[in-house]
Motif scaffolding. Structure first.
Motif, mmCIF file in Angstrom:
data_model
loop_
_atom_site.group_PDB
_atom_site.id
_atom_site.type_symbol
_atom_site.label_atom_id
_atom_site.label_comp_id
_atom_site.label_asym_id
_atom_site.label_seq_id
_atom_site.Cartn_x
_atom_site.Cartn_y
_atom_site.Cartn_z
ATOM 1 N N VAL A 371 -29.025 -4.470 -8.737
ATOM 2 C CA VAL A 371 -28.247 -3.479 -9.499
ATOM 3 C C VAL A 371 -29.141 -2.803 -10.543
ATOM 4 O O VAL A 371 -29.843 -3.474 -11.306
ATOM 5 C CB VAL A 371 -27.029 -4.142 -10.187
ATOM 6 N N PHE A 372 -29.096 -1.449 -10.537
ATOM 7 C CA PHE A 372 -29.900 -0.652 -11.463
ATOM 8 C C PHE A 372 -28.981 0.190 -12.340
ATOM 9 O O PHE A 372 -27.884 0.565 -11.926
ATOM 10 C CB PHE A 372 -30.813 0.298 -10.679
ATOM 11 N N GLU A 373 -29.507 0.484 -13.510
ATOM 12 C CA GLU A 373 -28.815 1.442 -14.363
ATOM 13 C C GLU A 373 -29.221 2.824 -13.868
ATOM 14 O O GLU A 373 -30.418 3.058 -13.614
ATOM 15 C CB GLU A 373 -29.333 1.241 -15.780
ATOM 16 N N GLY A 374 -28.278 3.718 -13.693
ATOM 17 C CA GLY A 374 -28.623 5.061 -13.217
ATOM 18 C C GLY A 374 -27.756 6.097 -13.892
ATOM 19 O O GLY A 374 -26.970 5.771 -14.783
ATOM 20 N N GLY A 404 -26.128 -0.048 -6.829
ATOM 21 C CA GLY A 404 -26.406 -1.312 -6.141
ATOM 22 C C GLY A 404 -27.135 -1.026 -4.836
ATOM 23 O O GLY A 404 -26.710 -0.158 -4.068
ATOM 24 N N ILE A 405 -28.246 -1.717 -4.613
ATOM 25 C CA ILE A 405 -28.952 -1.569 -3.326
ATOM 26 C C ILE A 405 -29.114 -2.963 -2.733
ATOM 27 O O ILE A 405 -29.699 -3.862 -3.366
ATOM 28 C CB ILE A 405 -30.338 -0.902 -3.486
ATOM 29 N N ARG A 406 -28.578 -3.154 -1.529
ATOM 30 C CA ARG A 406 -28.705 -4.450 -0.868
ATOM 31 C C ARG A 406 -30.181 -4.733 -0.565
ATOM 32 O O ARG A 406 -30.953 -3.790 -0.307
ATOM 33 C CB ARG A 406 -27.926 -4.458 0.451
ATOM 34 N N PRO A 407 -30.588 -6.008 -0.541
ATOM 35 C CA PRO A 407 -31.996 -6.345 -0.283
ATOM 36 C C PRO A 407 -32.521 -5.760 1.025
ATOM 37 O O PRO A 407 -33.688 -5.432 1.136
ATOM 38 C CB PRO A 407 -31.978 -7.876 -0.220
ATOM 39 N N GLU A 408 -31.610 -5.589 2.010
ATOM 40 C CA GLU A 408 -32.041 -5.068 3.310
ATOM 41 C C GLU A 408 -31.963 -3.542 3.354
ATOM 42 O O GLU A 408 -32.109 -2.943 4.426
ATOM 43 C CB GLU A 408 -31.211 -5.700 4.431
ATOM 44 N N GLY A 409 -31.755 -2.901 2.194
ATOM 45 C CA GLY A 409 -31.560 -1.452 2.166
ATOM 46 C C GLY A 409 -32.832 -0.652 1.929
ATOM 47 O O GLY A 409 -32.792 0.571 1.862
ATOM 48 N N LYS A 452 -35.000 -8.246 -5.290
ATOM 49 C CA LYS A 452 -35.309 -8.946 -4.036
ATOM 50 C C LYS A 452 -35.141 -7.956 -2.894
ATOM 51 O O LYS A 452 -34.094 -7.316 -2.768
ATOM 52 C CB LYS A 452 -34.355 -10.136 -3.834
ATOM 53 N N VAL A 453 -36.183 -7.837 -2.080
ATOM 54 C CA VAL A 453 -36.169 -6.899 -0.958
ATOM 55 C C VAL A 453 -36.480 -7.678 0.311
ATOM 56 O O VAL A 453 -37.376 -8.525 0.315
ATOM 57 C CB VAL A 453 -37.241 -5.794 -1.179
ATOM 58 N N ILE A 454 -35.745 -7.395 1.373
ATOM 59 C CA ILE A 454 -36.049 -8.015 2.671
ATOM 60 C C ILE A 454 -36.427 -6.900 3.634
ATOM 61 O O ILE A 454 -35.629 -5.982 3.873
ATOM 62 C CB ILE A 454 -34.821 -8.770 3.257
ATOM 63 N N ILE A 470 -34.141 4.712 1.174
ATOM 64 C CA ILE A 470 -32.999 3.791 1.021
ATOM 65 C C ILE A 470 -32.002 4.048 2.155
ATOM 66 O O ILE A 470 -31.623 5.197 2.404
ATOM 67 C CB ILE A 470 -32.294 4.013 -0.342
ATOM 68 N N ARG A 471 -31.614 2.971 2.846
ATOM 69 C CA ARG A 471 -30.596 3.117 3.912
ATOM 70 C C ARG A 471 -29.291 3.592 3.278
ATOM 71 O O ARG A 471 -28.773 2.932 2.356
ATOM 72 C CB ARG A 471 -30.300 1.774 4.553
ATOM 73 N N PRO A 472 -28.719 4.673 3.816
ATOM 74 C CA PRO A 472 -27.516 5.242 3.179
ATOM 75 C C PRO A 472 -26.348 4.261 3.094
ATOM 76 O O PRO A 472 -25.580 4.292 2.135
ATOM 77 C CB PRO A 472 -27.154 6.430 4.078
ATOM 78 N N ASN A 473 -26.213 3.366 4.096
ATOM 79 C CA ASN A 473 -25.049 2.453 4.060
ATOM 80 C C ASN A 473 -25.321 1.186 3.254
ATOM 81 O O ASN A 473 -24.514 0.274 3.222
ATOM 82 C CB ASN A 473 -24.598 2.090 5.472
ATOM 83 N N LYS A 474 -26.485 1.123 2.580
ATOM 84 C CA LYS A 474 -26.818 -0.073 1.797
ATOM 85 C C LYS A 474 -26.917 0.235 0.310
ATOM 86 O O LYS A 474 -27.342 -0.600 -0.480
ATOM 87 C CB LYS A 474 -28.150 -0.679 2.281
ATOM 88 N N ILE A 475 -26.567 1.462 -0.057
ATOM 89 C CA ILE A 475 -26.608 1.838 -1.470
ATOM 90 C C ILE A 475 -25.184 2.185 -1.927
ATOM 91 O O ILE A 475 -24.445 2.855 -1.216
ATOM 92 C CB ILE A 475 -27.603 3.008 -1.711
ATOM 93 N N PHE A 476 -24.805 1.626 -3.069
ATOM 94 C CA PHE A 476 -23.450 1.858 -3.593
ATOM 95 C C PHE A 476 -23.548 2.325 -5.042
ATOM 96 O O PHE A 476 -24.359 1.798 -5.810
ATOM 97 C CB PHE A 476 -22.635 0.559 -3.554
ATOM 98 N N VAL A 477 -22.713 3.282 -5.382
ATOM 99 C CA VAL A 477 -22.710 3.797 -6.752
ATOM 100 C C VAL A 477 -21.399 3.387 -7.427
ATOM 101 O O VAL A 477 -20.328 3.470 -6.810
ATOM 102 C CB VAL A 477 -22.838 5.344 -6.745
ATOM 103 N N PHE A 478 -21.503 2.896 -8.667
ATOM 104 C CA PHE A 478 -20.311 2.447 -9.396
ATOM 105 C C PHE A 478 -20.226 3.161 -10.742
ATOM 106 O O PHE A 478 -21.272 3.391 -11.384
ATOM 107 C CB PHE A 478 -20.362 0.933 -9.633
#
Ligand code: ATP
Length: 491
Positions: A371-374, A404-409, A452-454, A470-478
């Motif tokens: 999770v990053f501040e953006g 939020g970016i999943r490790p596999e993203g 953590k990145v996979i 960044i894979r589009p389906n692995k990034i979420f904005v909140f």
């Protein structure tokens, strides 16, 4: 059994004198559980999952709201009238009793509603069919279990019980005929004698029932004036034995019935606890962190066992856990809770792929989401100086967000175009784990210890700054305030 929970709330009163405020452990909780479903109730410590389970069990009274099993309102029923089986984290077996007696315990005072039957006739017919059908195997089983007479009749009878799924008293009866001790040529005559006895008893029973105006249907149920006869009674020893044996086979503890709990492993003890919960054939099975006392290997094994048992019995089950991996792997559906409130419910993979808020996104996944501040500006999403993506419609408002970016993203293989590599992180460590490679990295706007990145192990990774697509389906904005998901437009 379908379960419906309507507006369920539990407030534990505080103590104003000691300055202890009220605790709302469960807050307006609504849920529909399908018949035969395994529902995982998931959340961190103190989120109210156990309180919810105990209200469903009847061990805690709700402050308000309703609980329905099918079309029966059970909200005010005591636990023993709800038809539930409960399994706790600590197996709570009786240490001085054998496993058999532990499993049997809930049946001792149980009263059941049944139709009256000529049990003796059913019993005799079963013995006849066994001895007629597969005499050779019956004799072989008796001989195999005798160990030259060193073993008790009870223990030897167990062999027949397992093999032919009969009750212990019947196994002992067959054993006591002594067929296995006779020379081959004398067996037919002995069988004739046994069958003659059984037939004679059956005839006598039918005769005496007839005198009382009772006839029998083809299931050997009593018929008076053409109607079956209902009765409420305790279970007979044979019925209890049948249920204990059947349940023990289901959870695979049939080999340990004569042992005491201390002679079993943790996983086996928990299976006994599950057998004890199932032996009354409950409408609903409730499991409260049933695996948390087991070591990692047993936990995995017992988890699969629970899944198998649940599928085999088709019993509606609620499984409470704080372990997301456990809940994800075992459940048909999960409900994620936070501070007494339901945050999301859906199939495990759906919740992982489509978290509705930051809390759920962070709670599911190993390694966890990064999770990053953006912030958003003029329809684009930024982390620090880097523009990650543009979505004029979804990101129309300028504001602070969490990303939020999943490790596999993270993507950096040779097919990724340079201009698509929009995000730079500072790789500190590279660990190759066979097919995958794990990168540990840092970033000024990262909210946590380490990113953590996979990635696939064949990408060219290096320590220092690396750029990723960044894979589009692995990034979420909140949303930065509400932490609710801002859904990006589908490309
Ligand atoms: P854990 O995984 O730690 O068991 P949980 O999610 O099952 O947690 P609950 O045990 O349901 O959570 O507790 C929910 C909230 O209610 C917590 O804040 C807890 O402190 C509070 N609580 C639970 N039981 C009582 C009680 N008897 N009196 C006062 N507060 C209680």
């Amino acid at each position: 059994m379908e379960i419906t929970i309507k507006n369920l709330t539990k407030v534990f009163p505080g103590n104003p004198k000691k300055n202890i405020p009220d605790t709302t452990a469960v807050d307006s909780f609504n849920l529909d559980i399908q018949d035969g479903e395994l529902l995982g109730l998931l959340g961190p410590s103190g989120c109210g999952k156990s309180t919810t389970l105990y209200m469903i069990a009847g061990l805690k009274a709700p402050t308000s709201g309703e609980i329905w099993f099918g079309d029966e309102d059970v909200t005010n029923l005591p636990p023993e009238k709800r038809g539930i089986g409960l399994v706790f984290q600590n197996y709570a077996l009786y240490p001085h009793m054998t496993i058999y007696d532990n499993v049997k315990f809930p049946l001792t005072n149980l009263r059941v509603k049944t139709t009256k039957k000529a049990a003796g006739i059913i019993y005799g017919r079963k013995i006849k069919s066994l001895l007629t059908g597969d005499l050779a195997t019956v004799l072989e089983e008796i001989r195999k279990s005798e160990f030259g007479g060193k073993i008790s009749k009870q223990a030897a009878a167990r062999n027949l019980v397992f093999k032919f799924h009969i009750v212990t008293s019947m196994a002992k009866k067959i054993y006591s005929y002594g067929l296995h001790l006779l020379p081959e040529e004398q067996i037919p005559a002995k069988l004739d004698e046994i069958f003659h006895d059984i037939d004679e008893k059956e005839a006598k029973t039918i005769e005496s029932l007839k005198k009382k105006g009772i006839s029998l249907n083809d299931k050997f149920e009593y018929l008076i004036d053409g109607n079956t006869v209902e009765t409420v009674r305790r279970l007979t020893n044979d019925e209890i034995d049948e249920l204990v044996q059947e349940t023990s086979r289901l959870v695979q503890i049939q080999d340990y019935l004569d042992r005491k709990p201390a002679q079993l492993s943790g996983g086996q003890q928990q299976r006994v606890a599950i057998a004890r919960a199932l032996v009354k054939k409950p409408r609903v099975l409730l499991l409260d962190e049933p695996l948390s006392n087991l070591d990692a290997r047993l936990r995995l094994q017992t988890r699969e066992e629970i899944r198998r048992i649940q599928k085999e019995t088709g019993i509606t089950t609620i499984f409470v856990t704080h372990d997301q991996e456990e809940a994800m792997s075992i459940s048909d559906r999960i409900v994620v809770m936070k501070l007494g409130i339901k945050m999301q419910e859906d199939a495990p993979q759906t919740v992982y792929n489509d978290p509705h808020n930051l809390f759920v996104a962070k709670f599911l996944g190993t390694p966890p989401i990064n999770v990053f501040e953006g912030y958003t500006k003029d329809g684009s999403l930024y982390i620090g100086e880097e523009k990650i993506l543009t979505d004029k419609k979804a990101l129309a408002e300028d504001k602070k967000v969490f990303v939020g970016i999943r490790p596999e993203g993270f993507l950096a293989d040779e097919h990724v175009k340079e201009e698509d590599k929009v995000f730079s992180i500072d790789v500190k460590q590279i660990v190759t784990m066979g097919r995958d490679m794990s990168l540990v990295a840092g970033h000024g706007k990262f909210l946590g210890e380490d990113i953590k990145v996979i990635v696939d192990s064949d990408i060219k990774a290096h320590v220092g700054v690396m750029k990723f697509a960044i894979r589009p389906n692995k990034i979420f904005v909140f949303d930065g305030e509400t932490e609710e998901r801002i859904y990006l437009s589908k490309k």
